[in-house]
Design a protein around this motif. Sequence first.
Motif, PDB file in Angstrom:
ATOM      1  N   ASP A   1      30.096  22.031  -4.553  1.00  0.00           N
ATOM      2  CA  ASP A   1      29.249  21.124  -3.766  1.00  0.00           C
ATOM      3  C   ASP A   1      28.243  21.987  -3.027  1.00  0.00           C
ATOM      4  OD1 ASP A   1      28.058  19.433  -1.993  1.00  0.00           O
ATOM      5  OD2 ASP A   1      29.899  18.398  -1.428  1.00  0.00           O
TER       6      ASP A   1
ATOM      7  N   SER B  56      25.768  21.223  -1.213  1.00  0.00           N
ATOM      8  CA  SER B  56      25.342  20.792   0.130  1.00  0.00           C
ATOM      9  C   SER B  56      26.274  21.378   1.181  1.00  0.00           C
ATOM     10  CB  SER B  56      25.345  19.273   0.233  1.00  0.00           C
ATOM     11  OG  SER B  56      26.546  18.729  -0.265  1.00  0.00           O
TER      12      SER B  56
ATOM     13  N   MET C  61      31.430  24.090 -18.118  1.00  0.00           N
ATOM     14  CA  MET C  61      31.018  24.537 -16.791  1.00  0.00           C
ATOM     15  C   MET C  61      31.739  25.784 -16.315  1.00  0.00           C
ATOM     16  SD  MET C  61      30.917  20.922 -14.764  1.00  0.00           S
ATOM     17  CE  MET C  61      30.874  21.786 -13.180  1.00  0.00           C
TER      18      MET C  61
ATOM     19  N   ILE D  30      19.093   8.279  -3.057  1.00  0.00           N
ATOM     20  CA  ILE D  30      19.128   9.575  -3.730  1.00  0.00           C
ATOM     21  C   ILE D  30      17.701   9.810  -4.223  1.00  0.00           C
ATOM     22  CG2 ILE D  30      20.069  10.898  -5.680  1.00  0.00           C
ATOM     23  CD1 ILE D  30      22.291   8.609  -5.757  1.00  0.00           C
TER      24      ILE D  30
ATOM     25  N   ASN E 122      28.710   0.583  -2.423  1.00  0.00           N
ATOM     26  CA  ASN E 122      28.558   0.273  -3.851  1.00  0.00           C
ATOM     27  C   ASN E 122      28.294   1.516  -4.687  1.00  0.00           C
ATOM     28  OD1 ASN E 122      28.969  -2.492  -3.637  1.00  0.00           O
ATOM     29  ND2 ASN E 122      26.829  -2.834  -3.005  1.00  0.00           N
ATOM     30  N   LEU E 123      28.248   2.661  -4.034  1.00  0.00           N
ATOM     31  CA  LEU E 123      27.961   3.915  -4.744  1.00  0.00           C
ATOM     32  C   LEU E 123      29.093   4.893  -4.490  1.00  0.00           C
ATOM     33  CD1 LEU E 123      25.652   5.647  -6.211  1.00  0.00           C
ATOM     34  CD2 LEU E 123      25.215   6.558  -3.944  1.00  0.00           C
ATOM     35  N   VAL E 124      29.633   5.443  -5.570  1.00  0.00           N
ATOM     36  CA  VAL E 124      30.700   6.448  -5.434  1.00  0.00           C
ATOM     37  C   VAL E 124      30.178   7.767  -5.987  1.00  0.00           C
ATOM     38  CG1 VAL E 124      33.014   7.131  -6.178  1.00  0.00           C
ATOM     39  CG2 VAL E 124      32.531   4.722  -5.650  1.00  0.00           C
ATOM     40  N   LYS E 125      30.311   8.816  -5.208  1.00  0.00           N
ATOM     41  CA  LYS E 125      29.835  10.127  -5.650  1.00  0.00           C
ATOM     42  C   LYS E 125      31.036  11.012  -5.964  1.00  0.00           C
ATOM     43  CE  LYS E 125      27.264  14.252  -4.228  1.00  0.00           C
ATOM     44  NZ  LYS E 125      26.486  14.903  -3.127  1.00  0.00           N
ATOM     45  N   GLU E 126      30.925  11.719  -7.087  1.00  0.00           N
ATOM     46  CA  GLU E 126      31.987  12.652  -7.488  1.00  0.00           C
ATOM     47  C   GLU E 126      31.341  14.021  -7.730  1.00  0.00           C
ATOM     48  OE1 GLU E 126      34.523  10.728 -10.499  1.00  0.00           O
ATOM     49  OE2 GLU E 126      35.005  12.760 -11.226  1.00  0.00           O
ATOM     50  N   VAL E 127      31.979  15.063  -7.245  1.00  0.00           N
ATOM     51  CA  VAL E 127      31.422  16.420  -7.409  1.00  0.00           C
ATOM     52  C   VAL E 127      32.284  17.192  -8.402  1.00  0.00           C
ATOM     53  CG1 VAL E 127      30.932  18.627  -6.274  1.00  0.00           C
ATOM     54  CG2 VAL E 127      30.502  16.480  -5.049  1.00  0.00           C
ATOM     55  N   LEU E 128      31.651  17.722  -9.436  1.00  0.00           N
ATOM     56  CA  LEU E 128      32.337  18.628 -10.361  1.00  0.00           C
ATOM     57  C   LEU E 128      31.838  20.029 -10.049  1.00  0.00           C
ATOM     58  CD1 LEU E 128      32.307  15.788 -11.943  1.00  0.00           C
ATOM     59  CD2 LEU E 128      32.572  17.163 -13.999  1.00  0.00           C
ATOM     60  N   GLY E 129      32.788  20.965  -9.940  1.00  0.00           N
ATOM     61  CA  GLY E 129      32.379  22.334  -9.632  1.00  0.00           C
ATOM     62  C   GLY E 129      32.056  22.452  -8.164  1.00  0.00           C
TER      63      GLY E 129
ATOM     64  N   ASP F 294      29.035  26.427 -10.996  1.00  0.00           N
ATOM     65  CA  ASP F 294      28.115  25.342 -11.366  1.00  0.00           C
ATOM     66  C   ASP F 294      28.370  24.106 -10.495  1.00  0.00           C
ATOM     67  OD1 ASP F 294      27.045  26.927 -13.349  1.00  0.00           O
ATOM     68  OD2 ASP F 294      28.429  26.185 -14.888  1.00  0.00           O
TER      69      ASP F 294
ATOM     70  N   GLU G 256      19.758  13.358  -0.576  1.00  0.00           N
ATOM     71  CA  GLU G 256      20.503  12.115  -0.384  1.00  0.00           C
ATOM     72  C   GLU G 256      20.484  11.770   1.096  1.00  0.00           C
ATOM     73  OE1 GLU G 256      24.246  13.683  -3.128  1.00  0.00           O
ATOM     74  OE2 GLU G 256      24.630  12.634  -1.243  1.00  0.00           O
TER      75      GLU G 256
ATOM     76  N   VAL H 256      20.441   2.174  -2.830  1.00  0.00           N
ATOM     77  CA  VAL H 256      21.635   1.318  -2.806  1.00  0.00           C
ATOM     78  C   VAL H 256      21.698   0.699  -1.414  1.00  0.00           C
ATOM     79  CG1 VAL H 256      24.141   1.244  -3.082  1.00  0.00           C
ATOM     80  CG2 VAL H 256      22.806   2.878  -4.425  1.00  0.00           C
TER      81      VAL H 256
ATOM     82  N   GLU I 224      32.847  27.767 -12.513  1.00  0.00           N
ATOM     83  CA  GLU I 224      33.203  27.362 -11.143  1.00  0.00           C
ATOM     84  C   GLU I 224      31.969  27.247 -10.247  1.00  0.00           C
ATOM     85  OE1 GLU I 224      35.970  29.886  -9.046  1.00  0.00           O
ATOM     86  OE2 GLU I 224      37.511  29.361 -10.527  1.00  0.00           O
TER      87      GLU I 224
ATOM     88  N   ASN J  70      23.261  -3.348  -8.126  1.00  0.00           N
ATOM     89  CA  ASN J  70      23.312  -2.813  -6.763  1.00  0.00           C
ATOM     90  C   ASN J  70      22.469  -1.546  -6.594  1.00  0.00           C
ATOM     91  OD1 ASN J  70      24.996  -4.776  -5.673  1.00  0.00           O
ATOM     92  ND2 ASN J  70      26.824  -3.763  -6.495  1.00  0.00           N
TER      93      ASN J  70
ATOM     94  N   THR K  65      21.006  18.342  -1.221  1.00  0.00           N
ATOM     95  CA  THR K  65      22.383  18.440  -1.709  1.00  0.00           C
ATOM     96  C   THR K  65      22.493  19.292  -2.967  1.00  0.00           C
ATOM     97  OG1 THR K  65      22.064  16.391  -2.964  1.00  0.00           O
ATOM     98  CG2 THR K  65      23.042  16.190  -0.781  1.00  0.00           C
TER      99      THR K  65
ATOM    100  N   VAL L  97      27.788  19.881 -10.485  1.00  0.00           N
ATOM    101  CA  VAL L  97      27.429  18.635 -11.164  1.00  0.00           C
ATOM    102  C   VAL L  97      27.783  17.485 -10.230  1.00  0.00           C
ATOM    103  CG1 VAL L  97      27.914  17.105 -13.123  1.00  0.00           C
ATOM    104  CG2 VAL L  97      27.804  19.591 -13.469  1.00  0.00           C
ATOM    105  N   TYR L  98      26.811  16.616  -9.968  1.00  0.00           N
ATOM    106  CA  TYR L  98      27.086  15.439  -9.128  1.00  0.00           C
ATOM    107  C   TYR L  98      27.038  14.188 -10.008  1.00  0.00           C
ATOM    108  CZ  TYR L  98      25.982  18.392  -5.053  1.00  0.00           C
ATOM    109  OH  TYR L  98      25.949  19.386  -4.109  1.00  0.00           O
ATOM    110  N   LEU L  99      28.022  13.361  -9.798  1.00  0.00           N
ATOM    111  CA  LEU L  99      28.125  12.098 -10.534  1.00  0.00           C
ATOM    112  C   LEU L  99      28.050  10.959  -9.525  1.00  0.00           C
ATOM    113  CD1 LEU L  99      28.984  10.305 -12.978  1.00  0.00           C
ATOM    114  CD2 LEU L  99      31.342  10.866 -12.365  1.00  0.00           C
ATOM    115  N   TYR L 100      27.048  10.092  -9.700  1.00  0.00           N
ATOM    116  CA  TYR L 100      26.912   8.919  -8.818  1.00  0.00           C
ATOM    117  C   TYR L 100      27.229   7.689  -9.664  1.00  0.00           C
ATOM    118  CZ  TYR L 100      24.093  12.264  -6.121  1.00  0.00           C
ATOM    119  OH  TYR L 100      23.649  13.369  -5.439  1.00  0.00           O
ATOM    120  N   LYS L 101      28.217   6.931  -9.213  1.00  0.00           N
ATOM    121  CA  LYS L 101      28.661   5.773 -10.004  1.00  0.00           C
ATOM    122  C   LYS L 101      28.366   4.469  -9.249  1.00  0.00           C
ATOM    123  CE  LYS L 101      32.865   7.648 -10.168  1.00  0.00           C
ATOM    124  NZ  LYS L 101      34.281   7.914 -10.466  1.00  0.00           N
TER     125      LYS L 101
END
Lengths: 86, 86
Positions: free
Chosen positions: B78, B80, A53, B4, B69-76, A57, B34, B64, A55, A69, B28, A59-63
């Motif tokens: 955001d 939004s 990647m 989402i 129950n949902l955790v969001k993580e942003v790489l690079g 770029d 979202e 959800v 800077e 759930n 976003t 990427v969103y990660l939803y866990k």
Amino acid sequence: MFVIITYDVGEKRVGKVCKKLREYLDWTQNSVFEGEITKGTLTRCLAELKTIMDEEDSVYLYKVENPRNLVKEVLGTDRSFYTMFL
Amino acid sequence: MFVIITYDVGEKRVGKVCKKLREYLDWTQNSVFEGEITKGTLTRCLAELKTIMDEEDSVYLYKVENPRNLVKEVLGTDRSFYTMFL
């Protein structure tokens, strides 16, 4: 755990990001990957992704720890259906 | 509930789908919305979306019930963050 990854990256890196994510998760729609993954494998996947990647770029990660759930609904065409035949 | 929505639609309909989803949720990332929404409002949103969509279009809705129950993580970046100033 179940994860959804969406990405919006520079044209030059789209191919590499897609190729990397295919190693770990299922392509389901343009710029969207999904799948079950362990914490350790996810950590490795993200570390490798960060080396690709830029800077700018995104990427969103939803866990979701417990896949029960999360409910997914498809409107129109399920793109992931077609990739099974590629 | 928290939802989402990701979409991959024909070029001619991207603008209309985006405009419609902006009425209900937060943009976003390219092709990703979202937000918190009630069942009733979501039903209305999807019904209106279906009038815009074509059969070949693809829209995924991830729901959800409990946002915890949902955790969001942003790489690079955001993305939004920037739309707040538009």
